[in-house]
Design a protein around this motif. Structure first.
Motif, PDB file in Angstrom:
ATOM      1  N   MET A  21       0.853  -1.174   0.000  1.00  0.00           N
ATOM      2  CA  MET A  21       0.000   0.000   0.000  1.00  0.00           C
ATOM      3  C   MET A  21       0.900   1.239   0.000  1.00  0.00           C
ATOM      4  O   MET A  21       1.917   1.266   0.682  1.00  0.00           O
ATOM      5  N   GLN A  79      -0.980   7.067  -0.431  1.00  0.00           N
ATOM      6  CA  GLN A  79      -2.262   7.611  -0.892  1.00  0.00           C
ATOM      7  C   GLN A  79      -3.419   6.633  -0.682  1.00  0.00           C
ATOM      8  O   GLN A  79      -4.558   6.927  -1.028  1.00  0.00           O
ATOM      9  N   LEU A 100      -3.515   3.435  -2.021  1.00  0.00           N
ATOM     10  CA  LEU A 100      -3.636   2.473  -3.121  1.00  0.00           C
ATOM     11  C   LEU A 100      -2.902   1.206  -2.716  1.00  0.00           C
ATOM     12  O   LEU A 100      -1.736   1.254  -2.318  1.00  0.00           O
ATOM     13  N   LEU A 140       2.405   1.376  -7.414  1.00  0.00           N
ATOM     14  CA  LEU A 140       2.347   2.035  -6.109  1.00  0.00           C
ATOM     15  C   LEU A 140       3.224   3.281  -6.053  1.00  0.00           C
ATOM     16  O   LEU A 140       2.899   4.239  -5.349  1.00  0.00           O
ATOM     17  N   TYR A 170       1.085   5.942  -8.988  1.00  0.00           N
ATOM     18  CA  TYR A 170      -0.342   6.277  -8.995  1.00  0.00           C
ATOM     19  C   TYR A 170      -0.905   6.501  -7.596  1.00  0.00           C
ATOM     20  O   TYR A 170      -0.448   5.913  -6.625  1.00  0.00           O
ATOM     21  N   ARG A 171      -1.950   7.341  -7.555  1.00  0.00           N
ATOM     22  CA  ARG A 171      -2.640   7.641  -6.296  1.00  0.00           C
ATOM     23  C   ARG A 171      -3.935   6.862  -6.150  1.00  0.00           C
ATOM     24  O   ARG A 171      -4.409   6.659  -5.040  1.00  0.00           O
ATOM     25  N   SER A 172      -4.528   6.473  -7.286  1.00  0.00           N
ATOM     26  CA  SER A 172      -5.847   5.839  -7.228  1.00  0.00           C
ATOM     27  C   SER A 172      -6.041   4.921  -8.425  1.00  0.00           C
ATOM     28  O   SER A 172      -5.312   4.998  -9.421  1.00  0.00           O
ATOM     29  N   VAL A 173      -7.049   4.072  -8.330  1.00  0.00           N
ATOM     30  CA  VAL A 173      -7.427   3.208  -9.449  1.00  0.00           C
ATOM     31  C   VAL A 173      -7.841   4.068 -10.643  1.00  0.00           C
ATOM     32  O   VAL A 173      -7.527   3.753 -11.787  1.00  0.00           O
ATOM     33  N   PHE A 210      -5.608  -4.172  -7.839  1.00  0.00           N
ATOM     34  CA  PHE A 210      -5.370  -2.903  -7.156  1.00  0.00           C
ATOM     35  C   PHE A 210      -6.679  -2.415  -6.550  1.00  0.00           C
ATOM     36  O   PHE A 210      -7.732  -2.509  -7.181  1.00  0.00           O
ATOM     37  N   HIS A 211      -6.590  -1.898  -5.327  1.00  0.00           N
ATOM     38  CA  HIS A 211      -7.746  -1.300  -4.652  1.00  0.00           C
ATOM     39  C   HIS A 211      -7.316   0.029  -4.064  1.00  0.00           C
ATOM     40  O   HIS A 211      -6.182   0.159  -3.590  1.00  0.00           O
ATOM     41  N   ASP A 212      -8.226   0.999  -4.075  1.00  0.00           N
ATOM     42  CA  ASP A 212      -7.858   2.311  -3.526  1.00  0.00           C
ATOM     43  C   ASP A 212      -8.715   2.689  -2.326  1.00  0.00           C
ATOM     44  O   ASP A 212      -9.608   1.940  -1.906  1.00  0.00           O
TER      45      ASP A 212
END
Length: 113
Positions: free
Chosen positions: A1, A4, A6, A44, A47-50, A82-84
């Protein structure tokens, strides 16, 4: 993780995973390529989010993923989830048909066989 929120998981995808031969990636494309063993770390770090990840996947801005032989195997057959922090999920797979990704609305991932 990441910081952010993610999260990433790299899971076995035996008999289905197929990645590019590194010899197929030449020139400037080499600068935008990662081995399958580093995809989760790359995501990771970048990126900050899906939603952000999906945007680059749709635009073709995600790097080429090549096959890194390791541990005495011709390939390490994996796929990624991936999960945010807002609950969005995405599955990323590479098969003989190429790269594909889809929403993971269940919030979990498992292999049936």
């Amino acid at each position: 993780m990441n910081d952010q929120g993610l999260a990433a998981s790299t899971l076995y995808f035996t008999d289905y995973a197929k990645f590019k031969d590194p010899a197929e990636i030449e020139g400037e494309r080499c600068q935008a390529a990662v081995p399958q063993t580093q995809v989760s770390s790359y995501v990771l770090a970048k990126y900050r989010s899906v939603r952000d990840l999906k945007k680059d996947l749709k635009k073709g801005k995600f790097p080429k993923v090549w096959n890194q032989e390791d541990l005495g195997q011709d390939t390490i057959p994996v796929h990624f989830v991936f999960h945010d922090f807002i609950g969005q999920g995405l599955v990323l797979e590479y098969t003989k048909e190429g790269m594909r990704y889809f929403d993971n609305t269940v919030g979990a991932m498992t292999k049936l066989s």
